[in-house]
Every structure is written in C-alpha cells, then in structure tokens.
Write an enzyme that holds these catalytic residues in place. Structure first.
Site: not given
Ligand code: GLN
Length: 478
Positions: A77, A152, A176
């Site tokens: 990420k 996210s 997330s």
C-alpha cells in the site's frame, strides 16, 4: 502455469522446488499488472523489483530459504515507506516523496526474502472507505468495475482479487483492510494494535493505525503475518506476540470454540449480507463451534467515537506537512505564513482538509470536553463491553459491513462514515479482526464475514477462518 490463481504459499513452494524462478514470477506479475486495468497501482517499479528478485534467487539457488514465503513478490500500500521508492499516500502532498528509509515491515519482508513489488492505490492518507479519494482516481472493483473496491486499501485488495499481485500489505485504521477485502472477495487480517510495528507507516490516527495482510486465502495471511509481526524498538507501542506457524492454524474441528454474534450488527445489515453471514454461522456450528446471538449495544457509539478520535489524531499528525520540511511546497509563496497556507491548500484534497478542520474543532477550547473527552469515555465503554463479551466468547462473528460494494461516485459521505461502524469497533478496542469471504449477494458481489478476537489471539482467528474457508471448498474466487 496459472500464476493468477496461485496463493503465495503455492508460489513459494514452486519457487523452492525450482519450477519457477522469482525473477520469472516478477516478470509475469508485471505483465498482468502493467495495464493497471482496475487502477490498483500507483507505481510499477519493475527494474527495482527485478534486481531484488535476482538477489533473492541467488539465495534460493544456493538452498537458502529465509522464510515460508521466500521469493514471493508482495504489493505494498502506498502509505508504507520503502527506501528509494516514491511513497505518495495518493496525495499531492507526497506525490514526489522518496523515503530515505524502509518501514520496519519492509525491512522484515526483505529479511524474509520476499520481494516488495508495486505500490497500491488508496484513499489519500488512508482517509476513506471507497478508494476514490485518490489523486490517481478511483480503484475499480474487479467483480464489477462500476463499483468501489472498498477502502482505503482498495488497491491492495483489487490487486490480489484480480491476480496481478499474489499477496499484499494494507493498513487498517478503521476497517481499511477488512472492508476492501470483503468487497473484493479476498482475505484481510487487521492484527492486534501493536502486534506489527507502525514505524514507516505514514501516520493517520496513531492510536488506531495497524499494518496487516490481504491475501487470497487464510493460510497466506497467517504466513505473512508471522513475517511482519514483532516488537520493534522504533515503535514504542509495538509488542511481542505469541509465535505460531501457519501450519498450526490448519484445523477442521472447532469443538470447544465459543462464538458470539452481536444481534445489533446483524439487524443493521442488508438482507443479503445478513443471510450470507448467517450461513457462515451455520457452517461454523457444523464444524463444532458453539455459536449464539448476544446483545452488543455499542454499535451506535462506534462511528462517532472513531471519527472524533481519528480526526483529532489526524489533524495533529498532518500538521507536519507545512511545505518547509518535505512534501509539496508552493513556490509562489512570498512569506512563511503564505508558504504554510498555500502548500497545505494545494497539497491536501477536500476530504483530508475536512478531517483536519474537524480534528481541530473537536480539540479546541470549549469543544474539547463536549467531543474529544466524551469520545475517549465512549472508547473506554466499548473496550469494557468487549472485555465482558470475551468472558463468554472466544470470538465475535459479524458482517464486515452492512452492505456489499457500493457504486463508484456515490457521494453520500455520512452514510459511508456510518457504514464503517462494524469495522471501527475492533480498532477502537485495539483487537485483531479477520475478514474472510463467505459468499455473494444477489448481484454476485462478494460478502465478507468478520471475526474479532482477543488481543494477540490472531492464531484462533486464523484457525477458525481457515476451517470455515476449507468447509466452503477453499478460497473464494480462486
Ligand atoms: N473508512 C475509515 C476512515 O475513513 C477507515 C480508514 C482506514 O482504516 N484507514 O477513516
């Protein structure tokens, strides 16, 4: 070879047996990723990945296997710092930020001979539930590109679900990892707060932030968690957690395991979601677990508590971006004050600015007692309620979210905040939680079940998740 459908452990064993080199694996994954069909990547540094793979392959050729996942490429990420690779947080503020150091998790991956590969798209500064708040635009759900991949860590989930990454790291401050895992039909582990070092994770809300795994199946998450966990002197909130091998989670009998289902969470979910997760409860019963409903009257406090504390911490964490030290600086500024204002105005997008404003508001004199202090009180209440529940149950089972993936462009932001309530409970209490695919809704969109465990009891979560997954015939969609 169907690299697209291989799990990380399967790929590791092919690499170990010399049936594929990790250099070939990186090249093949690059072929799958390069068109960025679901917009899940923010950058694809193939040269860096290839030279890392060549180094790792030398160890493998000489019979050195530094971990169960040696040679396996892993997507990262874009809020986890890697030395020499842009780490943008999907923000204009950090678009050209090249970290001078590795996050502890990256250092651990490298020591395990895993290959950090490609950075994944996300909501800016991890603020969001749909991976739409990104300067690189929205991630698309591989099951239906008109729908959100969740957020996210939507890029990591869509990358794993579509097969262009074998496994990935995400971060989970308030769902997330679990939410995109649920929306994309993959497995997501949010570890206990402190089980994995946060050093090098770009801070959002420091008392909730965790780094965890997104994988095709539960055993992969167990294997990767074992590599990244551990106490770290660079993160004073990190702690040592019990050791267990990924093999030790492979159970098929759940006799003696007590699981509670919070009525309020089931009642607040869409009918399809409720039905699929209730089927999961039935399957767990058939595996021998004792499963029953109980009342957990904390749901209504979850989202307000989370958003007040998260915004308060975010406004303090994001104060460092001032155009002076690093990040975006507006060169047209004529004074220091103007530099702060213009750099922050141009560097952050609307959602981030809104949260900074909210955070400053709840911390300001006159409102501190009314909001921030109250939220801390509610947090203590939620923690107590979990303590009580865990006297009766070993695990809590619920849907990950009240719905499956929502259409992209759905602007109902307050609804999104409220829909985070199922997930944020575990962050508020610092507990480990696993999202495991358990079926699909009427439109064929994946639905995930959430298992929440006692602090540092990731092993039981993974064990129950594994047994459930096997009872359904293995990983969903693979
Ligand atoms: N959706 C939540 C938020 O916007 C959680 C995000 C996260 O876990 N990083 O804050």
């Amino acid at each position: 070879m169907k690299l697209k459908s291989l799990t990380a452990l399967q790929l590791a064993s092919l690499i170990k047996n010399g049936e594929i080199t990790c250099v070939d694996a990186v090249e093949s994954l690059f072929e799958l990723a390069k068109n960025n069909e679901y917009n899940c990547y923010t950058s694809l540094d193939i040269d860096g990945a290839l030279s890392a793979a060549e180094r790792v392959q030398k160890n493998i050729d000489s019979g050195v296997f530094n971990s169960a996942l040696a040679g396996v490429p892993v997507a990262i990420k874009d809020n986890i710092c890697e030395k020499g690779r842009v780490t943008s947080c999907a923000s204009n503020m950090l678009k050209s930020f090249v970290p001078p150091y590795d996050a502890t998790v990256i250092a651990k991956l490298k020591a395990a001979d895993m290959i950090p590969l490609f950075k994944t798209n996300m909501d800016e500064f991890a603020m969001g539930s749909s991976s739409e708040n990104s300067i690189y635009s929205a991630v698309k759900n591989p099951y239906d590109t008109s729908k959100s991949a969740g957020g996210s860590s939507g890029g990591s989930a869509a990358a794993v679900a579509s097969g262009s990454s074998v496994i990935a790291l995400g971060s989970d401050t308030g769902g997330s990892i679990r939410l995109p895992a649920s929306f994309c039909g993959v497995c997501g582990l949010k570890p206990t707060y402190g089980a994995v070092s946060r050093y090098g994770l770009i801070a959002y809300a420091s008392s909730f932030d965790t780094i965890g795994t997104i994988s095709k199946d539960v055993a992969d998450s167990a294997a990767l968690f074992n590599i990244i966990k551990g106490e770290d002197e660079r993160d004073s909130t990190s702690l040592k957690s019990p050791d267990f091998s990924y093999d030790s989670i492979k159970a098929s009998d759940l006799g003696g395991v007590k699981i509670g289902m919070p009525t309020e969470l089931f009642d607040s979910a869409d009918e399809d979601v409720r039905a699929v997760v209730s089927d999961c409860a039935k399957a767990l019963k058939e595996l021998g677990a004792q499963v029953e409903e109980f009342s957990f009257d904390m749901l209504r406090f979850a989202a307000p508590t989370y958003y007040i504390i998260a915004c308060a911490e975010a406004c303090s964490n994001l104060a460092r971006y001032d155009g002076v030290r690093y990040g975006y600086a507006d060169k047209s500024a004529k004074s220091v004050d103007e530099l702060f204002v213009k750099s922050r105005s141009g560097g952050f997008s609307f959602e981030v600015k809104k949260r900074i404003m909210l955070g400053n508001f709840v911390l300001s004199e006159g409102y501190f007692d009314e909001y921030y202090k109250k939220a801390l009180g509610a947090k203590a209440m939620i923690c107590d309620a979990f303590d009580t529940a865990f006297k009766r149950y070993d695990l809590i089972l619920s849907p990950v979210a009240p719905t499956s993936a929502q259409p992209l462009g759905d602007g109902e932001i307050l609804k999104k905040y409220k829909d985070d309530a199922f997930c944020v409970l575990a962050n508020i209490a610092g507990l480990p939680a696993l999202s495991v695919p358990c079926g699909s809704d009427g439109e064929g969109m994946p639905v995930g079940a959430q298992l929440i465990g006692r602090a540092f009891d990731e092993k039981l979560l993974l064990k129950v998740g594994y047994a459930f997954e096997q009872s359904k015939g293995g990983a969903y969609g693979v």
